[in-house]
Design a protein around this motif. Sequence first.
Motif, mmCIF file in Angstrom:
data_model
loop_
_atom_site.group_PDB
_atom_site.id
_atom_site.type_symbol
_atom_site.label_atom_id
_atom_site.label_comp_id
_atom_site.label_asym_id
_atom_site.label_seq_id
_atom_site.Cartn_x
_atom_site.Cartn_y
_atom_site.Cartn_z
ATOM 1 N N UNK A 53 -28.851 28.629 -27.222
ATOM 2 C CA UNK A 53 -29.310 28.717 -28.606
ATOM 3 C C UNK A 53 -30.644 29.441 -28.670
ATOM 4 N N UNK A 54 -31.164 29.559 -29.882
ATOM 5 C CA UNK A 54 -32.530 30.020 -30.077
ATOM 6 C C UNK A 54 -33.469 28.950 -29.521
ATOM 7 N N UNK A 55 -34.755 29.192 -29.528
ATOM 8 C CA UNK A 55 -35.674 28.248 -28.887
ATOM 9 C C UNK A 55 -35.898 27.023 -29.775
ATOM 10 N N UNK A 56 -34.965 26.089 -29.663
ATOM 11 C CA UNK A 56 -35.007 24.877 -30.480
ATOM 12 C C UNK A 56 -36.168 23.964 -30.101
ATOM 13 N N UNK A 57 -36.778 24.198 -28.933
ATOM 14 C CA UNK A 57 -37.889 23.335 -28.515
ATOM 15 C C UNK A 57 -39.103 23.504 -29.425
ATOM 16 N N UNK A 58 -39.120 24.577 -30.220
ATOM 17 C CA UNK A 58 -40.225 24.821 -31.148
ATOM 18 C C UNK A 58 -39.956 24.246 -32.536
ATOM 19 N N UNK A 59 -38.801 23.620 -32.685
ATOM 20 C CA UNK A 59 -38.428 23.033 -33.970
ATOM 21 C C UNK A 59 -38.855 21.573 -34.053
ATOM 22 N N UNK A 60 -39.076 21.116 -35.262
ATOM 23 C CA UNK A 60 -39.267 19.697 -35.508
ATOM 24 C C UNK A 60 -37.918 19.092 -35.880
ATOM 25 N N UNK A 61 -37.742 17.833 -35.566
ATOM 26 C CA UNK A 61 -36.501 17.161 -35.932
ATOM 27 C C UNK A 61 -36.272 17.281 -37.434
ATOM 28 N N UNK A 91 -29.541 17.291 -31.963
ATOM 29 C CA UNK A 91 -29.038 16.689 -30.724
ATOM 30 C C UNK A 91 -29.605 17.336 -29.461
ATOM 31 N N UNK A 92 -29.884 18.627 -29.503
ATOM 32 C CA UNK A 92 -30.435 19.303 -28.330
ATOM 33 C C UNK A 92 -31.816 18.762 -27.983
ATOM 34 N N UNK A 93 -32.617 18.516 -29.010
ATOM 35 C CA UNK A 93 -33.946 17.944 -28.777
ATOM 36 C C UNK A 93 -33.835 16.552 -28.168
ATOM 37 N N UNK A 131 -31.282 15.319 -26.426
ATOM 38 C CA UNK A 131 -30.721 15.383 -25.073
ATOM 39 C C UNK A 131 -31.763 15.873 -24.074
ATOM 40 N N UNK A 132 -32.569 16.838 -24.468
ATOM 41 C CA UNK A 132 -33.633 17.308 -23.574
ATOM 42 C C UNK A 132 -34.588 16.165 -23.238
ATOM 43 N N UNK A 133 -34.958 15.391 -24.248
ATOM 44 C CA UNK A 133 -35.849 14.248 -24.023
ATOM 45 C C UNK A 133 -35.169 13.187 -23.156
ATOM 46 N N UNK A 134 -33.880 12.980 -23.358
ATOM 47 C CA UNK A 134 -33.139 11.981 -22.582
ATOM 48 C C UNK A 134 -33.086 12.370 -21.105
ATOM 49 N N UNK A 135 -32.845 13.636 -20.839
ATOM 50 C CA UNK A 135 -32.800 14.100 -19.451
ATOM 51 C C UNK A 135 -34.146 13.924 -18.755
ATOM 52 N N UNK A 136 -35.209 14.054 -19.503
ATOM 53 C CA UNK A 136 -36.543 13.919 -18.916
ATOM 54 C C UNK A 136 -36.849 12.494 -18.469
ATOM 55 N N UNK A 137 -36.031 11.530 -18.900
ATOM 56 C CA UNK A 137 -36.227 10.141 -18.470
ATOM 57 C C UNK A 137 -35.503 9.839 -17.158
ATOM 58 N N UNK A 138 -34.668 10.753 -16.683
ATOM 59 C CA UNK A 138 -33.849 10.494 -15.500
ATOM 60 C C UNK A 138 -34.615 10.808 -14.216
ATOM 61 N N UNK A 139 -34.310 10.059 -13.174
ATOM 62 C CA UNK A 139 -35.003 10.214 -11.899
ATOM 63 C C UNK A 139 -34.292 11.172 -10.946
ATOM 64 N N UNK A 140 -32.974 11.259 -11.060
ATOM 65 C CA UNK A 140 -32.196 12.056 -10.106
ATOM 66 C C UNK A 140 -31.776 13.396 -10.700
ATOM 67 N N UNK A 141 -30.999 13.343 -11.756
ATOM 68 C CA UNK A 141 -30.446 14.572 -12.325
ATOM 69 C C UNK A 141 -31.521 15.325 -13.110
#
Length: 328
Positions: free
Chosen positions: A109-117, A125-127, A129-139
């Motif tokens: 997609x376009x750079x959704x990381x610069x968007x506000x919810x 959902x991309x925002x 999911x990105x935050x959710x992945x950052x909580x993981x220790x392995x993946x």
Amino acid sequence: MKVGIAGITGKFARRLLTHLLEPSNPTLTIKGYCRDPSKLPDFLRSSPQLELIQGDAFNTELIASFVKDCDVVVCCYLGDDKLMLDGQKLLIDACEAANVPRYVASDWALDYTKLELGQLFVKDPMLHIKAYLETKKVVKGVHILVGGFMEPIFSPFFGIVDAQANAFKYWGEGDEVLEGTTYSDAARYTASVVLDPEATGLLKFLGGRTTIKELAKSYEKVYGVPVTLEKRGSLDDLYKTMHELRAKEPQNIYSYMSMFFYYYWANGQTVLGPELDNARYPDVKPVDWEGFMSLWSREQLGTAFFSLGQIGLNLILEWPFALYNLNN
């Protein structure tokens, strides 16, 4: 290397699978997860490098079996918020439990990381999911940004290009920077990322940058016809119009969704640049906007997006071995 592709029968997943199954990757094995394997063309489904697992996005037992022993899992889901949030979280949790090193989120997609919810709501959902992945220790999360896909930009959905009237209809001043990549080139870059164990985090790839006015000139050059430019209003006018339509009929999402995309694509907020990752994979030679138009006749340009789900001459030309498999 073993690669898992969830939602393997979708438009983008088919392209990705085609590039991964090129002769240069003979030892690669792929596990595909989908509801209906019969939707894959025979020449892909019959590959000895491919194993297909049939199941839905919320079957935890089958998902655990799917991700087992994978070196990377690519999510190609495309659907409602439940699928894009809860469905992806189930995949991520399964990857974490199975010690899968990398998870490629369903972004492109376009750079959704610069968007506000809530701004470009379909990207929320991309925002998450990105935050959710950052909580993981392995993946580790992998997020691939490509600007806008070129194919749908020319489709009736956006209403920008009228090939019959040779007219470009736009909001703004016509000199706003517009970024884009074709489905096929995005899939090529994704295949390169998948095969690169060191590729993690946010990665930005781009076919080209243009403006509406430059795009119109390219159209004239490629097709040899004059173009009429029709301004619909300013970006402020667009912002007001799209929110009024959403407030009036929120359930009629197709009456305003393309406007939200256009606004956040053109207003400069989601631009990928200036730093890109194209040079990381020099073997991928993406086409720019003019190059994309040169691949299609003027009459077919508006249908380029719809042809992505078909196995036709273009796909055969991209993967020579497809012709052999279709005839044997």
